[in-house]
Each structure stands twice: as structure tokens, then as C-alpha cells.
Design a protein around this motif. Structure first.
Motif, PDB file in Angstrom:
ATOM      1  N   ASP A 136       0.801  -1.231   0.000  1.00 29.24           N
ATOM      2  CA  ASP A 136       0.000   0.000   0.000  1.00 29.24           C
ATOM      3  C   ASP A 136       0.829   1.274   0.000  1.00 29.24           C
ATOM      4  N   ARG A 137       2.134   1.182  -0.210  1.00 33.38           N
ATOM      5  CA  ARG A 137       2.992   2.345  -0.027  1.00 33.38           C
ATOM      6  C   ARG A 137       2.613   3.520  -0.931  1.00 33.38           C
ATOM      7  N   GLU A 138       2.131   3.254  -2.135  1.00 34.40           N
ATOM      8  CA  GLU A 138       1.768   4.349  -3.036  1.00 34.40           C
ATOM      9  C   GLU A 138       0.425   4.965  -2.668  1.00 34.40           C
ATOM     10  N   PHE A 139      -0.458   4.160  -2.053  1.00 30.56           N
ATOM     11  CA  PHE A 139      -1.747   4.677  -1.615  1.00 30.56           C
ATOM     12  C   PHE A 139      -1.626   5.401  -0.279  1.00 30.56           C
ATOM     13  N   ASP A 140      -0.801   4.852   0.612  1.00 30.24           N
ATOM     14  CA  ASP A 140      -0.702   5.387   1.969  1.00 30.24           C
ATOM     15  C   ASP A 140      -0.245   6.835   2.011  1.00 30.24           C
ATOM     16  N   LYS A 141       0.567   7.244   1.044  1.00 31.49           N
ATOM     17  CA  LYS A 141       1.077   8.614   1.055  1.00 31.49           C
ATOM     18  C   LYS A 141      -0.023   9.647   0.830  1.00 31.49           C
ATOM     19  N   HIS A 142      -1.175   9.194   0.319  1.00 30.48           N
ATOM     20  CA  HIS A 142      -2.285  10.105   0.048  1.00 30.48           C
ATOM     21  C   HIS A 142      -3.347  10.069   1.141  1.00 30.48           C
ATOM     22  N   VAL A 143      -3.109   9.295   2.195  1.00 36.35           N
ATOM     23  CA  VAL A 143      -4.066   9.171   3.299  1.00 36.35           C
ATOM     24  C   VAL A 143      -3.414   9.736   4.556  1.00 36.35           C
ATOM     25  N   MET A 146     -14.508   2.809   7.508  1.00 38.48           N
ATOM     26  CA  MET A 146     -15.312   4.031   7.546  1.00 38.48           C
ATOM     27  C   MET A 146     -14.451   5.248   7.860  1.00 38.48           C
ATOM     28  N   VAL A 147     -13.343   5.025   8.559  1.00 35.41           N
ATOM     29  CA  VAL A 147     -12.431   6.121   8.897  1.00 35.41           C
ATOM     30  C   VAL A 147     -11.808   6.705   7.626  1.00 35.41           C
ATOM     31  N   ASP A 148     -11.442   5.837   6.688  1.00 34.61           N
ATOM     32  CA  ASP A 148     -10.708   6.256   5.489  1.00 34.61           C
ATOM     33  C   ASP A 148     -11.591   6.323   4.244  1.00 34.61           C
TER      34      ASP A 148
END
Length: 287
Positions: free
Chosen positions: A68-75, A186-188
Motif C-alpha cells: 500500500d505504499r503508493e496509496f498510503d502517502k495520500h491518506v 469508515m475512517v478512510d
């Protein structure tokens, strides 16, 4: 880099400061051990499954963060994870995960052939889950399968077989995972929608809160039906009532769908799991 800083990064990678994650895995696994053994399972198996649960959850965090490293940077909630920030490289994270998984496997080698075989299935599901949110509308169900593998493994380690009771408990646990991980999703939800990811919170839409409550009730109902003739004690019934009380509390936390309320409900789930396990363990102790 100073070795102490590197150690702290590795501890952050495996969420060492957030024990709620491995406790969610531990309580149903220990409950299965107690049911399979008809009481205290012995120090050897208890040690194997407690340490193995912590190690595999930690290894799963490594795999998840790499995937998830590429997605996590946007959360916002995940942007500072060590792999996402680059403070821990992908190779390092995978190496740490591999070592932890290997240590867990060494523990499993002290059991029996069936348990060892099931450990490979558990590892496979653990590796698949981080990628499920790309293609599966309810990836939380895949997580439920991964988080439930300790149950049949516990029965296999104690009895050398996996009876139907173990699979009923695994099914019940699946609904519990669906409940608490939907709260987590639901948090994200806003971030996941923007990134095009799939989660149960997105799939359920406005039915998210009723869906969570239904999953909780199915979990407790299946557990009660499966164990009512096993854990023959009023203590077990009291434990289920306590669990139901916590479900009501969770409803008050998530009904307005705030990030804070949903995240708090998710983090508190390990107390629900503990209540159920305590009811099982004490009911066998007093028989």
C-alpha cells in the motif's frame, strides 16, 4: 543511521505501539485453543500460539505497508508510515517480514503435520489480502479469512483434526472481522473513494452502520449456538451479554460516521474479544 533509530523504525513498521491489532487475532485463537482442549491447553501450545500470533501479525504489517505504499502517502492516517516515507526501504520491510514469518513457522514446527500444513494456507491468505482491495468489493472478508486461520490451526494442534465446530467458530469470527474492519474502513472512506480503492464501507454505502451491527449480531449468535453445549456455564452467557453491551456502545460511536468515533470503535474491539475469551476460559475452569 543510528541502530536505535533503525530499531524504532522497525518497531513502527510492525505497529509495536499498537497492540490492539494482534489482540484482535489473539483472543479468538486462544478461545479456540481452550475449546479444543476442553480447558487450559498447556504452556507449550499457549506459547506457540501467543508468540506466533504476534509474529505473524507483525509480518502482515510489513507486507501490507509494502503493498500500500503508493496509496498510503495520500491518506493522512498512514502518510507517515516508515515504508511510505522511505525511511524503511521495500527490501528492508520485506526482509523484516520474512524473518518474522520464518520465526513463526519455526514455532509451528513444534506442533504436528496438519497444523504445519494449515500454516501455509494462513501465510497465503495473509499475502493476498493487501491486494484484495484492488479487485474485491468486500476485501474485509479476505482479512476475516486471514484473521480466522488461527482457529482451525488451534484445533489441529490440540486434536490432530479440524472438526465442524472449528469451522463454525471461524465463520463467526469472520463476521466479527467484517464488523470491526468496516468500522476501520469508515475512517478512510473519503480517501479510499478518491484513490479508487474498494472497501466494505464503500460497498455498503448508507447501509454501513446497519451492516456492522448485523455482523456483530451474527458473530455472537453463531458463537452462542456453537458453544452453548461446550462452555456450560452461566459465566459464558454473561460474557456474551457483556459483548452485546459493547456492541450497543459501538453503535453510539459509529452512528454519526465521524472519523474519530469509527476509529475509537475499531480500537476498542479487542475488549469485546477479550470478554468472549474470558467467558470461555472461566466457564471451562469452573466445570
Amino acid at each position: 543511521m543510528d541502530w536505535r533509530k533503525k530499531l524504532n523504525l522497525y518497531l513502527a513498521l510492525i505497529r509495536w505501539d499498537r497492540p490492539a491489532g494482534w489482540l484482535l487475532l489473539l483472543w479468538p485463537t486462544l478461545g479456540a485453543l481452550w475449546v479444543a482442549a476442553g480447558g487450559f491447553p498447556g504452556w507449550h501450545l499457549l506459547s506457540v500460539f501467543v508468540l506466533g500470533t504476534i509474529l505473524m501479525r507483525s509480518a502482515g504489517c510489513c507486507i501490507n505497508d509494502v503493498a500500500d505504499r503508493e496509496f498510503d502517502k495520500h491518506v493522512k492516517r498512514t502518510a507517515q508510515r516508515p515504508v511510505t516515507t522511505g525511511l524503511v526501504s521495500v527490501k528492508e520491510a520485506l526482509a523484516v517480514g520474512a524473518v518474522l514469518a520464518l520465526l513463526s513457522f519455526v514455532l509451528v514446527l513444534s506442533t504436528n503435520g496438519l497444523t504445519i500444513g494449515l500454516s501455509f494456507a494462513a501465510l497465503a491468505v495473509t499475502m493476498v489480502y493487501p491486494y484484495a482491495k484492488r479487485v474485491v468489493s468486500m476485501p474485509q472478508a479476505v482479512l476475516g479469512m486471514a484473521f480466522g486461520m488461527g482457529i482451525p490451526m488451534a484445533f489441529a494442534a490440540v486434536r490432530g483434526e479440524v472438526p465442524a465446530l472449528a469451522w463454525w467458530l471461524t465463520l463467526g469470527n469472520l463476521f466479527w472481522v467484517l464488523a470491526y474492519d468496516t468500522e476501520y474502513a469508515m475512517v478512510d472512506r473519503d480517501d479510499d473513494l478518491r484513490l479508487g480503492l474498494k472497501t466494505s464501507a464503500i460497498t455498503l454505502g448508507t447501509w454501513d452502520v446497519p451492516g456492522v451491527m448485523l455482523c456483530y449480531l451474527l458473530f455472537i449468535t453463531i458463537l452462542a449456538a456453537a458453544l452453548i453445549n461446550k462452555a456450560q456455564s452461566a459465566i459464558f452467557i454473561v460474557a456474551l451479554v457483556v459483548a452485546l453491551g459493547q456492541v450497543v456502545w459501538h453503535f453510539t460511536l459509529i452512528r454519526h460516521r465521524t472519523r474519530e468515533g469509527c476509529f475509537k470503535a475499531f480500537r476498542l474491539n479487542h475488549w469485546l474479544g477479550f470478554a468472549v475469551f474470558a467467558g470461555i476460559a472461566v466457564s471451562y475452569a469452573v466445570q
